[in-house]
Design an enzyme around this catalytic site. Sequence first.
Site, mmCIF file in Angstrom:
data_model
loop_
_atom_site.group_PDB
_atom_site.id
_atom_site.type_symbol
_atom_site.label_atom_id
_atom_site.label_comp_id
_atom_site.label_asym_id
_atom_site.label_seq_id
_atom_site.Cartn_x
_atom_site.Cartn_y
_atom_site.Cartn_z
ATOM 1 N N ALA A 35 -52.370 -52.206 13.709
ATOM 2 C CA ALA A 35 -53.499 -53.076 13.383
ATOM 3 C C ALA A 35 -54.701 -52.247 12.926
ATOM 4 O O ALA A 35 -55.376 -52.588 11.949
ATOM 5 C CB ALA A 35 -53.878 -53.917 14.595
ATOM 6 N N GLU A 36 -54.937 -51.133 13.628
ATOM 7 C CA GLU A 36 -56.056 -50.266 13.230
ATOM 8 C C GLU A 36 -55.792 -49.663 11.844
ATOM 9 O O GLU A 36 -56.695 -49.562 11.017
ATOM 10 C CB GLU A 36 -56.251 -49.149 14.257
ATOM 11 C CG GLU A 36 -56.893 -49.614 15.554
ATOM 12 C CD GLU A 36 -56.795 -48.540 16.634
ATOM 13 O OE1 GLU A 36 -55.684 -48.307 17.136
ATOM 14 O OE2 GLU A 36 -57.820 -47.934 16.965
ATOM 15 N N SER A 83 -28.157 -26.964 -11.657
ATOM 16 C CA SER A 83 -27.132 -27.534 -10.795
ATOM 17 C C SER A 83 -26.810 -26.499 -9.704
ATOM 18 O O SER A 83 -27.484 -25.472 -9.610
ATOM 19 C CB SER A 83 -25.925 -27.834 -11.675
ATOM 20 O OG SER A 83 -24.911 -28.364 -10.916
ATOM 21 N N GLU A 133 -28.429 -25.468 5.175
ATOM 22 C CA GLU A 133 -29.045 -26.774 5.393
ATOM 23 C C GLU A 133 -28.154 -27.846 4.778
ATOM 24 O O GLU A 133 -27.300 -27.547 3.949
ATOM 25 C CB GLU A 133 -30.433 -26.807 4.736
ATOM 26 C CG GLU A 133 -30.344 -26.675 3.223
ATOM 27 C CD GLU A 133 -31.696 -26.492 2.550
ATOM 28 O OE1 GLU A 133 -32.412 -25.548 2.920
ATOM 29 O OE2 GLU A 133 -32.011 -27.300 1.662
ATOM 30 N N LYS A 135 -26.692 -30.757 2.429
ATOM 31 C CA LYS A 135 -26.861 -31.210 1.042
ATOM 32 C C LYS A 135 -27.124 -32.709 1.107
ATOM 33 O O LYS A 135 -26.301 -33.467 1.606
ATOM 34 C CB LYS A 135 -25.598 -30.932 0.235
ATOM 35 C CG LYS A 135 -25.756 -31.282 -1.240
ATOM 36 C CD LYS A 135 -24.658 -30.628 -2.068
ATOM 37 C CE LYS A 135 -24.990 -30.561 -3.549
ATOM 38 N NZ LYS A 135 -25.261 -31.822 -4.188
HETATM 39 S S1 IVH Z 1 -31.250 -26.453 -3.529
HETATM 40 C C1 IVH Z 1 -30.831 -24.777 -8.022
HETATM 41 N N1 IVH Z 1 -30.816 -27.897 -1.453
HETATM 42 O O1 IVH Z 1 -28.064 -30.818 -5.276
HETATM 43 C C2 IVH Z 1 -30.477 -24.776 -6.560
HETATM 44 N N2 IVH Z 1 -30.288 -28.838 -3.572
HETATM 45 O O2 IVH Z 1 -29.025 -28.422 -6.553
HETATM 46 C C3 IVH Z 1 -31.572 -25.318 -5.757
HETATM 47 N N3 IVH Z 1 -29.438 -31.137 -3.424
HETATM 48 O O3 IVH Z 1 -29.309 -32.358 -7.696
HETATM 49 C C4 IVH Z 1 -31.222 -26.621 -5.207
HETATM 50 N N4 IVH Z 1 -29.561 -31.322 -1.243
HETATM 51 O O4 IVH Z 1 -31.196 -32.145 -5.875
HETATM 52 C C5 IVH Z 1 -30.725 -27.846 -2.785
HETATM 53 N N5 IVH Z 1 -30.525 -29.056 0.522
HETATM 54 C C6 IVH Z 1 -30.449 -29.013 -0.814
HETATM 55 C C7 IVH Z 1 -29.982 -30.089 -1.576
HETATM 56 C C8 IVH Z 1 -29.907 -29.967 -2.962
HETATM 57 C C9 IVH Z 1 -29.238 -31.933 -2.368
HETATM 58 C C10 IVH Z 1 -29.165 -31.525 -4.816
HETATM 59 C C11 IVH Z 1 -30.222 -31.165 -5.814
HETATM 60 C C12 IVH Z 1 -29.479 -31.106 -7.123
HETATM 61 C C13 IVH Z 1 -28.144 -30.625 -6.696
HETATM 62 C C14 IVH Z 1 -27.993 -29.186 -7.072
#
Ligand code: IVH
Length: 741
Positions: A35-36, A83, A133, A135
Amino acid sequence: MTPDDPQAEIARLSAEIEHHNRLYYDQAEPEISEAEYDALYRRLEALEAEYPLFANPNSPTRRVGGTPSEGFEQIRHPVPMLSIDDLFEIPEEELDKIEAKTGTRPPKEQELVDFYRRLQRGLGVEEIPVTIEPKIDGVAVSLVYRGGKLEYAATRGDGTTGDVITANVRTIRSIPMTLPAVEGVPATLEVRGEIFMPGEGFAKMNEERDEAGLPTFANPRNATAGTLKLLDPREVAARPLDFIAHGLGLVEGGEIGSITDFHALLDRVGIRKNEPLTIARNLGEVLDAVRRLDVERHDLPYGTDGAVIKVIDRDAQQQLGYTSRAPRWAAAYKYPPEQKETELLAITVQVGRTGKLTPVAELAPVLVSGTTVRRATLHNESFIQEKGIAIGDVVLIQKAGEIIPEVIKVTAKRGPEVPFSMHAHLGGGCPVCSGPIERRETVSGSKAEARTIVTHFCVSFECPAQVASRMRQFVSRKALDIEGIGSTVAEKLVERGLIRSPLDLFAISEDTLATLNLGTEEAPRIFGEKNAAKIVQARERAAKEMPLARWLFAMGISQVGESAARELARLHRNFGELATSPLLAELRTLKTGESKEKNALLAPYEIASEVGPIVAASVLDFFQSAAGTAVLARLAEFGIDPQSENYSPKPAEDTGGPGKPLAGKTFVITGTLSAPRDDIAARILASGGKVSGSVSKNTSYLLAGEGGGSKLDKALALGVAVIAEAELEALLAPGSAAEEA
Ligand code: IVH
């Protein structure tokens, strides 16, 4: 309450709201009540309305409902968005084979081991710190901040140029419009990351769409991509999108020496970074981290099918370099989807909006990748037949993209030998209306690998599962434009049994409409005389004035969208001609992809790509079906016979003539004009011209408004004539032929 210094007050409120957005969305630690928060928000809105000069385009109020943009401009990425190379897990059977042949059994992560060895060779050291990490399965986006303000947001596009989607991105609250003035923020900072739709929000949205009779999205990624393509940011704001950063693009006027430094900066400015994040110092730690993530990833709010491994040090990254499509310092390790066996208890059949009958597997509940799966689509009869699926069998299932369950194959034959058949199961009738069912064959895939797919449709024009949604299409702005019939009215008319097919709208009396109760028995809400009169007027206009193309689109014939309808109306004068069209009969005999120009009968008509064998077959099938014949009979009964307003079957010989000054001319529209692009496009089409989305050497004119970007560049490069609105008016003026201009 008028502040002394409204500009300062607007800035102060914006900063305060940004602060609370960060607490709420990124840290999940709100300091104030909703609300705030709402009160602050409304105060800012009011001030901005009163002093529009001081309103900032990046204001937090703009993120939930800005002004609609017009198409998307393109922008060249300052650093290409590359990519990433995939590393695949080796399946058990493959490992067995290798072991049998060589006597040694490699780890299933062999491709990952090879990748790390390449890093070691490239850098000449044994231990290379890398991050691991998830994807994220979303849509890549680039956020460019200059002087701490979001300058623009763009999609990846082809990696070199992407669409500018700033207006849509403003609606995503976890993306700050302004970075806090903390230490170490470079003058120009390009943050890259992923926009995604959290699993829960996706499920809820799809449910709501399904209830509203709208098509549902196959998975969160498609939903995200589809949402970002919407032209109205207010619609985007209503969708549950979120953002996580994972990469760095352009950096100017500052230094970011490593991924670790980048992550620290993200924390300081309040942009959510990708987690869980592990730092591994050697190959052993990399393997551990990747295996751990395979377990943890099922609890993430987004779909993921892999782990991204990146070299941390920026100098080391530069030393390793890039191939033409991907960096050598990063890779994505792909996990195989989790598969489980379960029993196929039953097959039910759902009736979709278009009448498509979809067989659905009802499964013994089983836990896959963290959620319980009970149902899975079986797509169509061909899918079932190819896999030999019968009720009672044990089937192997997996979650495609980690979200949507799918049946892979039968693993134990327990049911009948003969696979499930739609016809036998339904006894020939629609499960909702018992109406007639039609079996359709479509050919899909490339020429070399063409596959025939058998699908079933309920073709009853009156099936309740379809009427309400058909009604909505029938009356929509781009169809018969019968204002006053929104989805509630359409649904009530069907629910109260007043309408069994859209055409009943022409039979219903004004009195019945006026007394229609939109509410409930207890709380009635009567439609009223005024509204009823409006509808009667609109339907008369539709009956007398709406051209064939609109009517055709309104019918909701499978495969016939707006542009196909327009092209069909260019080739035919009325429904009668369409129903018995020799042109469509010829067209349907072509194989998909076969050239129309090579066919002696079709060649002179220069039929646009919107109309091919599949559309031709669908149109002819419709008019030959019981439903289609009934439609024609009823139209005749009402004295409705819509005529084509763009009839010009041989554009090659068409020299324009009165009313068609733009015949043979193709326009591309860019920039901001005095009216919405759709309206201008409609006027061009009405004058015999064509409108295309991209500039090519076949473009006759580029109509450029203010701020035309890459299309303008391309037109100039190709020598395409660029005209302003005033010049278009001259071309449209009666008596002018486009050639004279
Ligand atoms: S790093 C050029 N980290 O995967 C390399 N990409 O990169 C740097 N993607 O369409 C990209 N999760 O958007 C990176 N944890 C992640 C990612 C990630 C998804 C996608 C990114 C791109 C594709 C290739």
